[in-house]
Design a protein around this motif. Structure first.
Motif, PDB file in Angstrom:
ATOM      1  N   ALA A  98     -16.139   2.222  14.358  1.00  0.00           N
ATOM      2  CA  ALA A  98     -17.509   2.754  14.316  1.00  0.00           C
ATOM      3  C   ALA A  98     -18.504   1.779  13.674  1.00  0.00           C
ATOM      4  CB  ALA A  98     -17.539   4.113  13.608  1.00  0.00           C
ATOM      5  N   THR A 101     -21.007  -1.831  14.585  1.00  0.00           N
ATOM      6  CA  THR A 101     -21.667  -2.455  15.731  1.00  0.00           C
ATOM      7  C   THR A 101     -20.859  -3.662  16.204  1.00  0.00           C
ATOM      8  OG1 THR A 101     -22.996  -3.974  14.403  1.00  0.00           O
ATOM      9  CG2 THR A 101     -23.947  -1.778  14.862  1.00  0.00           C
ATOM     10  N   LYS A 102     -21.080  -4.035  17.441  1.00  0.00           N
ATOM     11  CA  LYS A 102     -20.428  -5.231  17.977  1.00  0.00           C
ATOM     12  C   LYS A 102     -20.814  -6.451  17.153  1.00  0.00           C
ATOM     13  CE  LYS A 102     -20.016  -3.875  22.800  1.00  0.00           C
ATOM     14  NZ  LYS A 102     -20.369  -4.209  24.192  1.00  0.00           N
ATOM     15  N   GLU A 160     -13.340  -4.418  22.090  1.00  0.00           N
ATOM     16  CA  GLU A 160     -14.090  -3.178  22.336  1.00  0.00           C
ATOM     17  C   GLU A 160     -13.420  -1.978  21.663  1.00  0.00           C
ATOM     18  OE1 GLU A 160     -17.093  -2.865  23.709  1.00  0.00           O
ATOM     19  OE2 GLU A 160     -17.209  -5.016  24.122  1.00  0.00           O
ATOM     20  N   GLU A 161     -12.103  -1.952  21.645  1.00  0.00           N
ATOM     21  CA  GLU A 161     -11.362  -0.872  20.984  1.00  0.00           C
ATOM     22  C   GLU A 161     -11.569  -0.943  19.468  1.00  0.00           C
ATOM     23  OE1 GLU A 161      -6.712   0.427  20.306  1.00  0.00           O
ATOM     24  OE2 GLU A 161      -7.244  -0.556  22.195  1.00  0.00           O
ATOM     25  N   VAL A 171     -14.159  -2.140  17.888  1.00  0.00           N
ATOM     26  CA  VAL A 171     -15.527  -1.684  17.606  1.00  0.00           C
ATOM     27  C   VAL A 171     -15.612  -0.162  17.684  1.00  0.00           C
ATOM     28  CG1 VAL A 171     -17.903  -1.706  18.498  1.00  0.00           C
ATOM     29  CG2 VAL A 171     -16.615  -3.847  18.314  1.00  0.00           C
ATOM     30  N   LYS A 172     -15.049   0.396  18.748  1.00  0.00           N
ATOM     31  CA  LYS A 172     -15.119   1.850  18.946  1.00  0.00           C
ATOM     32  C   LYS A 172     -14.398   2.604  17.824  1.00  0.00           C
ATOM     33  CE  LYS A 172     -14.173   5.453  22.326  1.00  0.00           C
ATOM     34  NZ  LYS A 172     -13.638   5.768  23.640  1.00  0.00           N
ATOM     35  N   LYS A 173     -13.183   2.211  17.517  1.00  0.00           N
ATOM     36  CA  LYS A 173     -12.391   2.923  16.507  1.00  0.00           C
ATOM     37  C   LYS A 173     -12.935   2.746  15.086  1.00  0.00           C
ATOM     38  CE  LYS A 173      -7.904   3.262  18.776  1.00  0.00           C
ATOM     39  NZ  LYS A 173      -6.477   2.866  18.708  1.00  0.00           N
TER      40      LYS A 173
END
Length: 182
Positions: free
Chosen positions: A139, A141-142, A132-133, A135-137
């Motif tokens: 930018a 998509t999963k 999840e980190e 993906v977030k960092k």
């Protein structure tokens, strides 16, 4: 483009009209089918995408056999005919379609690489980063991140040592991440 096979094996289930096509024509049909599968997948996760022959009437019976023989598709061995991309099949479809050369695709891989590389300290040990980190960092998509890890796109598209899953929610980044394999 996938090269035509030099043998006539693997034509089980082929109709007479398939057998009269040249190996180049059958190869072209396989390439077109792989691109069609990828187009229908869109930006989805390739390992959960089901491919059914009834959705692709232009794919020859020999195309399905050849795709499984070449390990581009995996037969799901169900009561109905259903397939899924293998990691190799997904990479092949990306390459054939030209999607792997598109700027947005390359930027997404680059963003993943940046975050993965930043997770390493002094390249003496591997690093673990929560998915999840990542993906977030990065930018992305999963689905894009899943596909990149599942098909080892960093190695197969960029020619660099990539990262891999470590369990369901962690990504293991080797100390030699991003280097050119020897």
């Amino acid at each position: 483009m996938i090269a035509a096979s030099t043998t006539e094996e693997g034509t089980a289930g082929a109709t007479t009209s398939d057998m009269t096509l040249s190996s180049d024509d059958r190869c072209k049909n396989l390439n077109e089918a792989l691109i069609a599968f990828l187009n229908r997948l869109g930006d989805g996760q390739f390992d959960v995408f089901c491919i059914t022959p009834t959705d692709y009437p232009d794919a020859l019976p020999t195309t399905w056999t050849e795709a499984t023989n070449r390990r581009l598709l995996r037969d799901m061995d169900m009561n109905v005919e259903m397939y899924k991309f293998t990691p190799s099949g997904y990479v092949t479809a990306l390459t054939l379609s030209g999607r792997s050369d598109e700027q947005q695709f390359r930027e997404g891989l680059g963003n993943l690489c940046r975050v993965l590389k930043d997770s390493l300290e002094e390249r003496t040990h591997f690093a673990l980063i929560p998915f999840e980190e990542l993906v977030k960092k990065s930018a992305v998509t999963k689905e894009f991140a899943h596909n990149a890890l599942d098909a080892d796109l960093i190695r197969h598209i960029l020619g660099r040592i990539g990262a891999e899953w470590d369990g369901e929610d962690l990504v293991k980044v080797p100390h030699d991440f991003g280097l050119t394999p020897m």
